[in-house]
Design an enzyme around this catalytic site. Sequence first.
Site, mmCIF file in Angstrom:
data_model
loop_
_atom_site.group_PDB
_atom_site.id
_atom_site.type_symbol
_atom_site.label_atom_id
_atom_site.label_comp_id
_atom_site.label_asym_id
_atom_site.label_seq_id
_atom_site.Cartn_x
_atom_site.Cartn_y
_atom_site.Cartn_z
ATOM 1 N N LYS A 59 36.221 28.504 -24.063
ATOM 2 C CA LYS A 59 35.928 27.975 -22.722
ATOM 3 C C LYS A 59 35.678 26.464 -22.717
ATOM 4 C CE LYS A 59 34.113 32.181 -20.627
ATOM 5 N NZ LYS A 59 33.083 32.740 -19.742
ATOM 6 N N ASP A 104 32.538 31.947 -13.155
ATOM 7 C CA ASP A 104 31.511 32.921 -13.564
ATOM 8 C C ASP A 104 30.362 32.939 -12.548
ATOM 9 O OD1 ASP A 104 32.787 33.826 -15.861
ATOM 10 O OD2 ASP A 104 31.976 32.195 -17.079
ATOM 11 N N GLY A 151 22.466 30.897 -22.861
ATOM 12 C CA GLY A 151 23.843 30.624 -23.290
ATOM 13 C C GLY A 151 24.716 30.266 -22.089
ATOM 14 N N GLY A 152 26.030 30.451 -22.257
ATOM 15 C CA GLY A 152 26.974 30.082 -21.199
ATOM 16 C C GLY A 152 26.762 30.889 -19.931
ATOM 17 N N ARG A 182 14.761 32.855 -26.616
ATOM 18 C CA ARG A 182 14.223 32.911 -27.982
ATOM 19 C C ARG A 182 14.146 31.505 -28.580
ATOM 20 N NH1 ARG A 182 17.900 36.087 -32.198
ATOM 21 N NH2 ARG A 182 19.367 34.555 -31.381
HETATM 22 P P1 ATR Z 1 26.856 33.731 -23.604
HETATM 23 O O1 ATR Z 1 27.657 32.463 -23.668
HETATM 24 O O2 ATR Z 1 27.666 34.954 -23.318
HETATM 25 O O3 ATR Z 1 25.696 33.615 -22.675
HETATM 26 P P2 ATR Z 1 25.517 33.104 -26.115
HETATM 27 O O4 ATR Z 1 25.741 31.651 -25.891
HETATM 28 O O5 ATR Z 1 25.824 33.668 -27.448
HETATM 29 O O6 ATR Z 1 26.335 33.999 -25.095
HETATM 30 O O7 ATR Z 1 24.009 33.440 -25.701
HETATM 31 C C1 ATR Z 1 23.427 34.610 -26.050
HETATM 32 C C2 ATR Z 1 21.976 34.613 -25.568
HETATM 33 O O8 ATR Z 1 21.370 35.805 -26.061
HETATM 34 C C3 ATR Z 1 21.153 33.457 -26.087
HETATM 35 O O9 ATR Z 1 20.223 33.081 -25.108
HETATM 36 C C4 ATR Z 1 20.443 34.067 -27.296
HETATM 37 O O10 ATR Z 1 19.220 33.463 -27.629
HETATM 38 P P3 ATR Z 1 19.186 32.139 -28.604
HETATM 39 O O11 ATR Z 1 19.570 31.001 -27.744
HETATM 40 O O12 ATR Z 1 17.795 32.081 -29.072
HETATM 41 O O13 ATR Z 1 20.180 32.424 -29.700
HETATM 42 C C5 ATR Z 1 20.194 35.465 -26.783
HETATM 43 N N1 ATR Z 1 19.982 36.401 -27.902
HETATM 44 C C6 ATR Z 1 20.926 36.913 -28.715
HETATM 45 N N2 ATR Z 1 20.355 37.751 -29.639
HETATM 46 C C7 ATR Z 1 19.023 37.722 -29.383
HETATM 47 C C8 ATR Z 1 17.881 38.374 -29.970
HETATM 48 N N3 ATR Z 1 18.009 39.219 -31.009
HETATM 49 N N4 ATR Z 1 16.655 38.119 -29.441
HETATM 50 C C9 ATR Z 1 16.514 37.286 -28.380
HETATM 51 N N5 ATR Z 1 17.546 36.645 -27.783
HETATM 52 C C10 ATR Z 1 18.777 36.867 -28.273
#
Ligand code: ATR
Length: 282
Positions: A69, A106, A134-135, A157
């Site tokens: 993206k 989105d 995230g995105g 997190r």
């Molecule tokens: P997307 O672009 O689809 O939103 P991403 O950028 O991979 O996907 O974001 C995933 C989100 O899930 C993030 O906010 C991530 O938290 P971090 O920024 O701390 O990595 C969150 N996430 C993924 N696994 C997690 C876990 N086990 N506990 C808490 N948050 C989690």
Amino acid sequence: MTAAVKKAVVTGHPVAHSRSPLIHGYWLKKFGVDGEYGCLDVAPEDADRFFRDFSESGLTGANVTVPHKEIAAAACGWLDEAAKVMGAVNTIWLDDDGRLCGANTDWTGFLGNLDQRASGWDDDAGTAIVLGAGGAARAIVFALLSRKFKAVHIVNRTPGKASRIAEEFGPRTFAHSWDNLGTLLEEADLLVNTTSLGMTSKPSLEIDLSSLPESALVTDAVYVPLQTGLLKQADQRGNRTVDGLGMLLHQAVPGFERWFGVRPEVDDDLRALIVRDLGGAT
Ligand code: ATR
């Protein structure tokens, strides 16, 4: 001479799991459009070249999914406002001069889903809690601010990622760690999960909803499974819930219109088709 059949694809890596061909295939058939829509896996090392040379691909346009993206956005000669803010596109097309253009739909997908399935959801536009940074979270924060939410709390997190979004989007956005969630929930009108937690094969989202008002709406960007643990828990305590499938369906609308010239609708038959493909998981 007959005009060439318009062809679009969803491109990402991997991309075989994408439901976009089913969605666009449904609309092509429904509206009798002489077009095609397929899947194209582009390896990360080839992505920059692919998007920069898009005008030579023979494609009318494409949906762009993870992890391309941002690289696709960088290759675009024109971006819509949302794509500029997010630095990411999910919909691209060529204009009459062969210039690559990009949009991020989105956020309209998120709004279209709630408008369709929870009418009046933003009447008071008070306080929203967004889990994740995230995105998907960026798109949803952008969407909520466009509907005049007074406060959008981003809980993540990794707090630095939430802070970056809050700094970028300004005074109505606030960054928090998970420790603050219980208190934040007391004020929430809307709770949105954008993390990958709760997705099939990922850890579950462990969250205590006891301080969430019963009037709050709960929604999840995760749609596999359709009925996530969060939605089940919210439903059981009487909160209104909306699953994430509609966000996927509604984000596809502007691309189809752009490439094939018909604005499609997200109807019950389309939803049922995708639910069946997901294995009927409810
Ligand atoms: P997307 O672009 O689809 O939103 P991403 O950028 O991979 O996907 O974001 C995933 C989100 O899930 C993030 O906010 C991530 O938290 P971090 O920024 O701390 O990595 C969150 N996430 C993924 N696994 C997690 C876990 N086990 N506990 C808490 N948050 C989690």
